[in-house]
Motif scaffolding. Sequence first.
Motif, PDB file in Angstrom:
ATOM      1  N   SER A 160      36.675 -27.837 -35.787  1.00 31.84           N
ATOM      2  CA  SER A 160      35.549 -28.455 -35.081  1.00 31.84           C
ATOM      3  C   SER A 160      34.219 -28.124 -35.736  1.00 31.84           C
ATOM      4  CB  SER A 160      35.525 -27.986 -33.623  1.00 31.84           C
ATOM      5  OG  SER A 160      35.374 -26.576 -33.559  1.00 31.84           O
ATOM      6  N   GLY A 161      34.205 -27.115 -36.621  1.00 30.52           N
ATOM      7  CA  GLY A 161      32.972 -26.754 -37.302  1.00 30.52           C
ATOM      8  C   GLY A 161      31.892 -26.252 -36.366  1.00 30.52           C
ATOM      9  N   GLY A 219      27.792 -22.622 -44.495  1.00 30.10           N
ATOM     10  CA  GLY A 219      26.562 -23.237 -43.991  1.00 30.10           C
ATOM     11  C   GLY A 219      25.473 -23.212 -45.034  1.00 30.10           C
ATOM     12  N   GLY A 220      24.240 -22.909 -44.574  1.00 28.63           N
ATOM     13  CA  GLY A 220      23.098 -22.724 -45.454  1.00 28.63           C
ATOM     14  C   GLY A 220      22.360 -21.501 -44.952  1.00 28.63           C
ATOM     15  N   TYR A 221      22.527 -20.374 -45.610  1.00 27.76           N
ATOM     16  CA  TYR A 221      22.057 -19.129 -45.003  1.00 27.76           C
ATOM     17  C   TYR A 221      21.717 -18.082 -46.058  1.00 27.76           C
ATOM     18  CZ  TYR A 221      26.825 -17.507 -46.019  1.00 27.76           C
ATOM     19  OH  TYR A 221      27.989 -17.174 -46.657  1.00 27.76           O
ATOM     20  N   ARG A 246      30.149 -33.375 -38.669  1.00 31.62           N
ATOM     21  CA  ARG A 246      29.998 -33.018 -37.256  1.00 31.62           C
ATOM     22  C   ARG A 246      29.147 -31.751 -37.124  1.00 31.62           C
ATOM     23  NH1 ARG A 246      35.031 -32.453 -36.012  1.00 31.62           N
ATOM     24  NH2 ARG A 246      35.341 -34.553 -35.162  1.00 31.62           N
ATOM     25  N   SER A 247      29.396 -30.783 -37.999  1.00 34.44           N
ATOM     26  CA  SER A 247      28.652 -29.528 -37.943  1.00 34.44           C
ATOM     27  C   SER A 247      27.170 -29.753 -38.204  1.00 34.44           C
ATOM     28  CB  SER A 247      29.222 -28.535 -38.964  1.00 34.44           C
ATOM     29  OG  SER A 247      30.572 -28.247 -38.700  1.00 34.44           O
ATOM     30  N   TRP A 248      26.856 -30.432 -39.303  1.00 32.30           N
ATOM     31  CA  TRP A 248      25.447 -30.615 -39.656  1.00 32.30           C
ATOM     32  C   TRP A 248      24.714 -31.508 -38.672  1.00 32.30           C
ATOM     33  CZ3 TRP A 248      23.434 -27.044 -42.206  1.00 32.30           C
ATOM     34  CH2 TRP A 248      24.029 -26.458 -43.330  1.00 32.30           C
ATOM     35  N   SER A 249      25.340 -32.580 -38.229  1.00 36.76           N
ATOM     36  CA  SER A 249      24.659 -33.464 -37.274  1.00 36.76           C
ATOM     37  C   SER A 249      24.439 -32.754 -35.949  1.00 36.76           C
ATOM     38  CB  SER A 249      25.463 -34.754 -37.063  1.00 36.76           C
ATOM     39  OG  SER A 249      26.736 -34.480 -36.485  1.00 36.76           O
ATOM     40  N   GLY A 290      31.571 -38.907 -34.507  1.00 40.10           N
ATOM     41  CA  GLY A 290      30.857 -39.290 -33.287  1.00 40.10           C
ATOM     42  C   GLY A 290      29.372 -38.971 -33.350  1.00 40.10           C
ATOM     43  N   ALA A 291      28.830 -38.851 -34.555  1.00 44.61           N
ATOM     44  CA  ALA A 291      27.414 -38.505 -34.723  1.00 44.61           C
ATOM     45  C   ALA A 291      26.533 -39.737 -34.562  1.00 44.61           C
ATOM     46  CB  ALA A 291      27.196 -37.869 -36.094  1.00 44.61           C
TER      47      ALA A 291
END
Length: 568
Positions: A62-63, A91-93, A215-218, A245-246
């Motif tokens: 599911s991210g 991610g971006g971290y 899905r994660s980023w949106s 579903g974004a």
Amino acid sequence: MRCDFFLGIPRGARRSGLPSIVSRPVDGLGTRPVLWHSTATPCRAIAGQGFVLGFLFERVPSGEPAPRYLAIPPRRDLRATARYLTAHYWGGYLAILWDREAGSLAVLPDPSGLLPVFKADKEDGFVLTSNPSTLGAPVDFGAVGTHLLRPELRRRRTCLEGVEELVPGMLAYLPRGSGSDCLIWDPESFFPRRDAPGIAEAAEELRDRSVSVMRSWSGVLGKAGVATSGGVDSSLVCAALAQAGASFECINVATSDPSGDERGYAAAVAGKLGVGCRVRGYDPDLFDPARSASLGLPRPARRSFLMVLDRVLDDAMREIGASIVFDGNNGDNLFCYLHSSAPVFDRLCAYGPGIGALRTLLDMCRITGCSVPTMLAAVGRRVLPRAPVDPWPAETSLLSADVRVAAPEPLVDRLHPGKRIRSGKDDHLRLLMRAQNHIHGLTGPLWRFSPLASQPLVEFCLGVPSWVWCHGGRNRAPARAAFARELPASIVGRTSKAGPDSFIRAAFARNRAAIRERLLDGLLAANGLIDHDAVEKAVAVDEVTDIAIVDRLLDLLEAENWSRSWCS
């Protein structure tokens, strides 16, 4: 969604513990490390071990975003903690880690490079930040000249004096020397194994990962406008967002000339997915020869014409009520778009002569348009002894003889020019390195984002054999097959691509006099970086027949305007 932070480490600080969180960036450093981050920058605590700044997701289908407090089991040292982090999250971290027993402080920029981190030495210590404009560093014209020798290469040294970029995926100790820096994430560990996926498995896994990533980023970045050309890469982003579903709409930017008009393809994607499609135009009148497309960045790395694309994308983004624009940047590189004998060579090395190698031979002949004997000769040359080849040949045209050709020194040095035999996966890594200057991450002034640089996608695609990407004589075959059910057949099978060359030619022609004046009377000339006579002659070229020279002049113009933006 812009990540903004400041980490200050006083000079000589050792065994000083984790940084104290302060309410604003500090002007001078005291005796202990300090950390400031904007309210828009997520900050997660690792119990007793540090902080993670930026966006972090768990490695689950599911991210889901990682919890606010990370329960990372205590590891034997910082390297083990960093490896646990990259294996279980993405991610971006930036991770800030503390080893209480050893008294060591270290940082880990995530492997994707989506959150670039810059380091500058100061009189009282050094600073790490996502925003180089806060450092007050002057332009390093020697570094600008080095950049212009290889504009596609992202180097560790930036074009600002005393400012360098930290290597994504490398654990760096602070201060330097308090521990041995260590590469935590090694792309070669994801190279194909004997049980590597075939075309069907690769397409299905790429589909699942793409949906999870989008899905994660949106979920954290909100509604998106997608810069949609109707090509394979941006269409995959759209299809994955739809399956996730974004909320998104397509944005297409077309030239007035048919050679750069892809409205029909973009409309077909939007229509099949049931979303809106806004159309904008590349207008040469919007090109400003005095403005940089790399404002606020530590290098003049973006193409100058992108200032027009930025403007029209921002306009469309506001119109549809989006908070971000996604693009398909890094797609060709991620999906191993090779025009060489490498896939044939790789399959021969893996399985020897046979029907499989023959099929790949014919596939690559179809993709490249060359004959079977020509392709076989190219395969043979891969095993012949040869002198090391510079993977980043220098481009000296229009530059002064005073600009010395130096070693490339890439940000991520993952190529081995001394290798006697280079595999297709080595070439794949080179493709990914060439995309680094074109990826839009979580910092800087633009509301743009390149989700195809995400770590789960890079890791998986590196593990797909090079010959699978050319299956059936079609480049990027798994990416085409991943969403074949959702996208129009005309998109899945598309092999040609339009571009903005006609707009670039028109913008150059309209601004020829201004470009000449800025280059010949500007900072590059004053600092001895350009060949005055060669530039004066080049500005007079026919923009229709000499587009390569026009592109080179616009690279110089971007460097000139970027330099002036930092010196004003």
